[in-house]
Scaffold this motif. Structure first.
Motif, PDB file in Angstrom:
ATOM      1  N   ARG A 391     -29.079 164.738  14.590  1.00 38.49           N
ATOM      2  CA  ARG A 391     -29.982 165.434  15.475  1.00 38.49           C
ATOM      3  C   ARG A 391     -30.673 166.290  14.272  1.00 38.49           C
ATOM      4  O   ARG A 391     -30.425 166.351  12.994  1.00 38.49           O
ATOM      5  CB  ARG A 391     -29.404 166.403  16.060  1.00 38.49           C
ATOM      6  N   THR A 409     -30.800 156.536  22.582  1.00 40.22           N
ATOM      7  CA  THR A 409     -29.981 157.417  23.163  1.00 40.22           C
ATOM      8  C   THR A 409     -30.454 158.771  22.924  1.00 40.22           C
ATOM      9  O   THR A 409     -30.844 159.249  21.753  1.00 40.22           O
ATOM     10  CB  THR A 409     -28.678 157.211  22.360  1.00 40.22           C
ATOM     11  N   ARG A 410     -30.434 159.692  23.849  1.00 37.71           N
ATOM     12  CA  ARG A 410     -31.008 161.150  23.982  1.00 37.71           C
ATOM     13  C   ARG A 410     -29.835 161.678  24.828  1.00 37.71           C
ATOM     14  O   ARG A 410     -30.078 161.745  26.102  1.00 37.71           O
ATOM     15  CB  ARG A 410     -32.489 161.073  24.454  1.00 37.71           C
ATOM     16  N   GLY A 411     -29.310 162.573  23.844  1.00 44.57           N
ATOM     17  CA  GLY A 411     -28.183 163.649  24.839  1.00 44.57           C
ATOM     18  C   GLY A 411     -27.228 162.456  25.328  1.00 44.57           C
ATOM     19  O   GLY A 411     -26.823 161.755  24.765  1.00 44.57           O
ATOM     20  N   GLU A 412     -27.173 162.657  26.568  1.00 46.73           N
ATOM     21  CA  GLU A 412     -26.263 161.748  27.495  1.00 46.73           C
ATOM     22  C   GLU A 412     -26.967 160.468  27.905  1.00 46.73           C
ATOM     23  O   GLU A 412     -26.134 159.607  28.526  1.00 46.73           O
ATOM     24  CB  GLU A 412     -25.677 162.498  28.406  1.00 46.73           C
ATOM     25  N   GLU A 413     -28.081 160.379  27.899  1.00 48.26           N
ATOM     26  CA  GLU A 413     -28.876 159.424  28.209  1.00 48.26           C
ATOM     27  C   GLU A 413     -29.186 158.168  27.535  1.00 48.26           C
ATOM     28  O   GLU A 413     -29.077 158.304  26.243  1.00 48.26           O
ATOM     29  CB  GLU A 413     -30.329 159.601  28.690  1.00 48.26           C
ATOM     30  N   VAL A 414     -29.025 156.983  27.963  1.00 49.56           N
ATOM     31  CA  VAL A 414     -29.261 155.777  27.297  1.00 49.56           C
ATOM     32  C   VAL A 414     -30.219 154.770  28.005  1.00 49.56           C
ATOM     33  O   VAL A 414     -29.906 154.660  29.153  1.00 49.56           O
ATOM     34  CB  VAL A 414     -28.170 154.985  26.942  1.00 49.56           C
ATOM     35  N   GLU A 429     -31.393 168.092  19.566  1.00 52.00           N
ATOM     36  CA  GLU A 429     -31.176 166.831  20.863  1.00 52.00           C
ATOM     37  C   GLU A 429     -30.618 165.571  19.968  1.00 52.00           C
ATOM     38  O   GLU A 429     -31.291 165.175  19.047  1.00 52.00           O
ATOM     39  CB  GLU A 429     -32.179 166.599  21.560  1.00 52.00           C
ATOM     40  N   ARG A 430     -29.061 165.442  20.230  1.00 51.35           N
ATOM     41  CA  ARG A 430     -28.753 164.360  19.454  1.00 51.35           C
ATOM     42  C   ARG A 430     -29.346 163.011  20.075  1.00 51.35           C
ATOM     43  O   ARG A 430     -29.655 162.858  21.237  1.00 51.35           O
ATOM     44  CB  ARG A 430     -27.365 164.056  19.806  1.00 51.35           C
ATOM     45  N   HIS A 431     -29.497 162.258  19.096  1.00 52.48           N
ATOM     46  CA  HIS A 431     -30.189 160.832  19.557  1.00 52.48           C
ATOM     47  C   HIS A 431     -30.013 159.616  18.451  1.00 52.48           C
ATOM     48  O   HIS A 431     -29.500 160.000  17.596  1.00 52.48           O
ATOM     49  CB  HIS A 431     -31.808 161.215  19.443  1.00 52.48           C
TER      50      HIS A 431
END
Length: 470
Positions: A391, A409-414, A429-431
């Motif tokens: 991030r 990957t963006r947050g909890e989404e893949v 945002e984690r990615h």
């Protein structure tokens, strides 16, 4: 058993702007389609089995721009630069584990040797002397009073190996002239042969502080012999070693050094003058590489990397162009490139560290445009590769896929993003970006924020074990 230890940790400043701190000359293709490192290992065959070659280089290289260049080789990684004596001591200790005592060929990764049969003959002579317990260096017959090389004095009188009388660091012009007239001085090639036990005994005798740290590293290796991984102990303790060259620390103090004289078409490729001498030249002494137009020029080197370089009526110049820098320096004064790089380092200029296209373990990125408020990159991810889960605190990122398919990957989404589609990564945002496909993934990335440098990366997971912004 014969092992090759290839020293590949240098910064290559004298061949700037082609060579940069994070991708120095040993990893570049200056001749043909092989890097200098690859050519160094190739020319050892069949004397040395490729499985018995060990490349000693820096963590910064191996986990950064040189990752792909080093993948085919066994490596021993230095967490910090400490000159040649610690690197050689570490390699000798690692090759000696389990009671082994191989003959070590110690060679820089960034030299050119044109006469392979003569080189092999010299190696065989050196190996014979090393097997008898000598420290062996190779002497190159001087052809001119070079001030950029160290010198070794030895009276050979036709012998295959002769006792070394003294070493001299890079001399001034008058001293180099005197050495040339003397007839018994040789250029110090920086290539050596010895048994691992011989050099370790000499290091213990002449460099006890270095040897004490080495013994602590070896103790850690012995504690977990089944691990067969030198790096944890090295990364914990190597920084305590003194920074000193093997020449100054051991060879100049030893009475056990022999010199093998050789005429092998050698060059350390230590300047653009040396590159000019090695290059194919036209009838007027011009050497050109890339998209070059030269009219009425003499004794000039022109290297065009990105654009057309046109020259008319110039003489005795070296002109080197890359995507982000142009070097112009008179022939005969190319050692001054080090002064330019020193000033760039003082300014903390990116041009001393990186090219516009930066190699990464997962692929590469090219800076297309930047300003204080935004930066645009072209990112290429090789099939099967992925960037770290990360991030940024100071920038958002917009990704547009232009070829291939991205797994994001963006947050909890893949999710996947295909050609002509885009996505957005907010600040903080984690990615992660991955290429799970079979063709290279290319995206255009637009960064927007108040700070856009590469050190604004906080990593949470990385298959390449990087701890810095790489």
């Amino acid at each position: 058993m014969i092992h090759a230890v290839i020293l590949a940790g240098g910064s290559g400043t004298r061949l700037w702007p082609l060579s940069r701190r994070q991708l120095p000359k040993q990893f570049l293709r200056l001749e043909g389609d092989r890097s200098l490192l690859e050519a160094t290992l190739d020319r050892l065959q069949p004397l040395v089995d490729p499985a018995n070659a060990l490349v000693v280089t820096g963590c910064e290289h191996a986990r950064g721009e040189a990752y792909q260049a080093l993948r085919p080789f066994r490596t021993l990684l230095e967490p910090v630069g400490r000159n040649t004596a610690p690197a050689i001591a570490l390699a000798a200790a690692w090759l000696s584990r389990g009671g082994a005592d191989p003959v070590m060929l110690v060679l820089p990764a960034d030299h050119v040797i044109r006469d392979r049969p003569a080189f092999h003959a010299a190696l065989r002579q050196a190996i014979d002397a090393a097997e008898q317990g000598a420290l062996v260096t190779f002497g190159i017959r001087p052809t001119h009073p070079e001030t950029g090389y160290g010198y070794v004095r030895a009276v050979t009188d036709g012998r295959a190996d002769a006792p070394v009388e003294r070493f001299t660091e890079k001399p001034d012009a008058a001293t180099a002239e005197a050495f040339l007239a003397d007839g018994h001085y040789w250029w110090n090639s920086g290539m050596f042969v010895w048994r691992a036990s011989t050099i370790l005994d000499e290091i213990q005798r002449h460099l006890p502080d270095l040897y004490e740290v080495l013994e602590r590293i070896r103790a850690e290796w012995h504690r977990e012999p089944e691990r067969d991984d030198p790096q944890p102990a090295v990364e914990a303790l190597f920084h305590e070693m003194p920074s000193i060259s093997i020449d100054y620390g051991v060879l100049e103090r030893s009475d056990n050094v022999r010199l093998v004289p050789c005429d092998i078409g050698w060059s350390d490729v230590g300047s653009w003058d040396a590159v000019h001498e090695l290059a194919q030249q036209d009838a007027r002494g011009n050497a050109a590489q890339g998209n070059v137009l030269a009219i009425d020029c003499d004794n000039t080197l022109i290297h065009a990397g990105k654009r057309l370089v046109a020259a008319a009526g110039v003489r005795d110049l070296c002109v080197v162009e890359t995507a982000d820098a142009v070097l112009v320096v008179p022939r005969g004064e190319t050692q001054r490139v080090r002064d330019l790089v020193g000033e760039l380092n003082r300014r903390d200029a990116a041009e001393s560290r990186l090219h516009l296209t930066v190699q990464r373990p997962w692929g590469s990125y090219t800076v297309l445009e930047e300003s204080p408020a935004y930066k645009m990159k072209r990112i290429t991810v090789t099939p099967g590769a992925s960037l770290s889960l990360q991030r940024h605190q100071h920038r958002s990122e917009h990704w547009i896929v232009v070829s291939g398919t991205a797994t994001v990957t963006r947050g909890e989404e893949v999710f996947t993003v295909t050609r002509n589609e885009s996505t957005y990564i907010p600040i903080g945002e984690r990615h992660r970006l991955e290429n799970r496909g079979r063709i290279p993934l290319q995206i255009i990335e637009v960064q927007v924020g108040e700070y856009l440098e590469e050190d604004d990366i906080e990593r949470f997971d990385d298959v390449y074990q990087r701890h810095q912004a790489n």
